[in-house]
Scaffold this motif. Structure first.
Motif, short mmCIF file in Angstrom:
data_model
loop_
_atom_site.label_atom_id
_atom_site.label_comp_id
_atom_site.label_asym_id
_atom_site.label_seq_id
_atom_site.Cartn_x
_atom_site.Cartn_y
_atom_site.Cartn_z
N MET A 81 0.95 -1.22 -0.01
CA MET A 81 -0.03 -0.11 0.16
C MET A 81 0.94 1.34 -0.08
N GLN A 82 0.62 2.21 -1.00
CA GLN A 82 1.74 3.32 -1.22
C GLN A 82 0.97 4.52 -1.29
N MET A 83 -0.33 4.62 -1.36
CA MET A 83 -1.40 5.75 -1.20
C MET A 83 -2.56 5.66 -0.22
N SER A 84 -2.65 6.58 0.73
CA SER A 84 -3.67 6.56 1.75
C SER A 84 -4.50 7.47 1.80
N LYS A 85 -5.69 7.51 1.58
CA LYS A 85 -6.84 8.70 1.74
C LYS A 85 -6.86 8.97 3.19
N GLN A 86 -6.56 10.49 3.33
CA GLN A 86 -6.46 10.98 4.80
C GLN A 86 -7.55 12.02 5.04
N ASN A 87 -8.47 11.66 6.05
CA ASN A 87 -9.58 12.61 6.05
C ASN A 87 -8.97 13.83 6.79
N THR A 88 -9.09 15.10 6.25
CA THR A 88 -9.05 16.23 6.69
C THR A 88 -9.90 17.35 7.00
N GLY A 89 -11.06 16.77 7.40
CA GLY A 89 -12.23 17.62 7.63
C GLY A 89 -13.29 17.45 6.66
N GLU A 113 -7.65 13.88 0.73
CA GLU A 113 -6.76 13.82 0.05
C GLU A 113 -5.77 12.64 0.15
N VAL A 114 -5.15 12.29 -1.04
CA VAL A 114 -4.49 11.10 -1.29
C VAL A 114 -3.05 11.46 -0.68
N ARG A 115 -2.43 10.57 0.33
CA ARG A 115 -1.16 10.69 1.02
C ARG A 115 -0.13 9.77 0.08
N GLU A 116 0.84 10.38 -0.43
CA GLU A 116 1.82 9.54 -1.01
C GLU A 116 2.77 8.88 0.19
N GLU A 117 2.85 7.86 0.05
CA GLU A 117 3.42 7.22 1.34
C GLU A 117 4.77 6.31 0.56
N VAL A 118 5.73 5.81 1.38
CA VAL A 118 6.18 4.63 1.37
C VAL A 118 6.05 3.85 2.30
N GLY A 144 12.76 -11.90 30.40
CA GLY A 144 11.46 -12.20 30.16
C GLY A 144 11.05 -12.77 28.90
N SER A 145 9.94 -12.61 28.27
CA SER A 145 9.57 -13.28 27.18
C SER A 145 9.82 -12.02 25.92
N PHE A 146 10.16 -12.38 24.66
CA PHE A 146 10.42 -11.32 23.64
C PHE A 146 9.73 -11.79 22.41
N ASN A 147 8.81 -11.11 22.02
CA ASN A 147 7.93 -11.34 20.85
C ASN A 147 8.74 -10.97 19.44
N ARG A 148 8.41 -11.84 18.77
CA ARG A 148 8.97 -11.34 17.14
C ARG A 148 7.83 -11.42 16.30
N GLY A 149 8.00 -10.40 15.45
CA GLY A 149 6.69 -10.38 14.54
C GLY A 149 7.29 -9.38 13.28
N ARG A 150 6.35 -9.34 12.13
CA ARG A 150 6.63 -8.50 11.02
C ARG A 150 5.82 -7.48 11.17
N ILE A 151 6.28 -6.30 10.71
CA ILE A 151 5.29 -5.15 10.57
C ILE A 151 5.61 -4.32 9.77
N LYS A 152 4.65 -3.47 8.99
CA LYS A 152 4.59 -2.47 8.14
C LYS A 152 4.02 -1.38 8.34
N VAL A 153 5.05 -0.16 8.18
CA VAL A 153 4.68 1.01 8.37
C VAL A 153 4.77 2.09 7.66
N ALA A 154 3.77 2.83 7.22
CA ALA A 154 3.67 3.91 6.14
C ALA A 154 4.26 5.37 6.54
N PHE A 155 5.07 6.06 5.87
CA PHE A 155 5.68 7.14 6.24
C PHE A 155 5.29 8.08 4.85
N PRO A 156 4.55 9.15 5.14
CA PRO A 156 4.27 10.41 4.20
C PRO A 156 5.63 10.87 3.53
N VAL A 157 5.53 10.86 2.11
CA VAL A 157 6.94 11.34 1.29
C VAL A 157 6.79 12.74 1.67
#
Length: 428
Positions: free
Chosen positions: A1-9, A13-18, A86-99
């Motif tokens: 996913m590389q574009m996200s619609k962001q509600n600004t009121g 608008e489409v937010r360009e993301e990596v 203690g216990s250490f949890n491992r996982g795969r995450i995806k994070v989108a950042f606006p260009v």
């Protein structure tokens, strides 16, 4: 996913993301750690601050788009996590950042997707696996200029693998001796010669003298053969000296420039890309420090993308049964990544090197399924018992056999150079 619609009121608008993919390990929940990363690398800090308004958050905050649990560990992969046991949890995450947070300068992108996040104590392990870019972002980058098709054209090599060597010994030869060796290799029909990454501009072999010696000998061979060998001259230096080195290469009819990519940095490669019209051979020395730990640093899948966007034409991938730590599966996976399209630019050239000889040709071809590679052999050519010319012949013969599907031992029966290589390098 590389574009996200962001509600600004009243409008959206489409937010360009990596979108960056990470493997993480954390003593807390995966969601908690992912949100900490997204905040730290965008609008947030360790505490809520008055300036982080809803509008700023809507437009600029990183957002977690996926959390995938993997496994857990009873000990942390890295020091300094909180808590430390203690216990250490491992996982795969995806994070989108606006260009719009960092723009189109690659060093600023790196500060977001590969910056302070490695130091956060929410993580007992974190590794950047990949980044997906919108087409609009890729199109704004310099990009690979020659890649496979351009390099093949310059070398006059149509279909078979491009075969090269590294000047050996790595250090110690005089400029004159380096030129003489290049002459014998060019006469034998080699496609490509490169300086070792250790050989740049040392007192015993200054760049200008060495380059002029080598290029003069290569032009001498080209006059009689009609074919110019590509020489990747190691122009690595500080920025001003790199420009002077490139000027000399261009003025003297050079055919390629080489850099130690990790050490000149992305801005350094940008200088090289804008200062030369020649292919750029990007050596990855120092790469092991960035990737060897499976829970720290970043993967080659990301690394090769960022350097291709910056303008590299050739990228090292190690080689099968190499002298380093990297397993064969990783080498092939990385070569395939380089041969995968990235926008409209030509695909780059995977450079197979590190203890490569005639022996690895069949397995390399079978595993990769492509001959679009630069197969670079130092000792595999230079240490042949009958000399470098026979060493080169053995490599070409091995690839002929590989592509034809003929076992090396059978093909070598009537080919002394290949037989000599099998006897020399097949020793345990």
């Amino acid at each position: 996913m590389q574009m996200s619609k962001q509600n600004t009121g009243s409008s959206s608008e489409v937010r360009e993301e990596v979108v960056a993919t990470y493997t993480i390990e954390t003593p807390g929940s995966l969601k908690w750690a992912a949100e900490a990363l997204a905040g730290e690398q965008s609008t947030g800090t360790f505490i809520q601050i008055p300036g982080e308004t809803a509008e700023i958050h809507q437009k600029h905050a990183g957002r977690v788009v996926q959390v995938e649990p993997l496994d857990s560990s009873h000990s942390p992969a890295l020091l300094g996590s909180v808590p430390a046991s203690g216990s250490f949890n491992r996982g795969r995450i995806k994070v989108a950042f606006p260009v719009q947070n960092f723009g189109y300068a690659l060093p600023n992108l790196m500060a977001t997707v590969a910056g302070n996040l490695f130091e956060l104590n929410q993580f007992s392990g974190i590794r950047l696996e990949d980044v997906d870019f919108p087409t609009s972002y890729i199109d704004r980058q310099a990009g690979t200029r020659f890649g496979v098709p351009g390099t093949r054209k310059l070398m006059s090599v149509a279909e078979r693998p491009m075969v090269g060597t590294i000047i050996k010994p790595s250090v110690g030869l005089t400029p004159e001796a380096t030129g003489e060796l290049a002459f014998s290799l060019a006469e034998a029909g080699i496609d490509f010669i490169k300086d070792d990454e250790l050989m740049a501009n040392p007192p015993h072999s200054p760049f200008a003298k060495r380059f002029e010696s080598v290029i003069g000998q290569l032009h001498r061979v080209a006059e009689s053969s009609g074919r110019m060998v590509m020489y990747a001259a190691n122009v690595t230096d500080n920025v001003d000296q790199m420009r002077r080195n490139i000027d000399l290469v261009e003025k003297s009819g050079g055919t390629c420039v080489m850099v130690s990519a990790n050490h000149i940095g992305l801005s350094g490669l940008d200088v090289v890309r804008s200062h030369t019209s020649l292919p750029i051979h990007a050596h990855r020395n120092g790469w092991g420090a960035l990737t060897r730990d499976p829970m720290l640093g970043y993967s080659y899948l990301f690394w090769q993308k960022i350097w291709r966007l910056a303008g590299a034409d050739h990228l090292h991938v190690n080689g099968l049964h190499n002298k380093f730590w990297e397993p064969n599966e990783s080498v092939i996976r990385n070569a395939r990544a380089i041969l995968s399209p990235l926008g409209s630019a030509p695909v780059a050239v995977p450079v197979f090197a590190s203890a490569q000889t005639a022996l690895q040709a069949p397995e390399t071809y079978a595993a990769l399924g492509s001959a679009d590679i630069l197969y670079v052999c130092g000792g595999g050519i230079m240490a042949h018992p009958a000399g470098p010319v026979a060493g080169l012949r053995s490599i070409n013969e091995a690839w002929e056999a590989a592509i034809a599907g003929i076992p090396l031992a059978e093909y070598a029966k009537s080919r002394p150079a290949l037989q000599g290589a099998l006897e020399m390098f097949g020793r345990k």
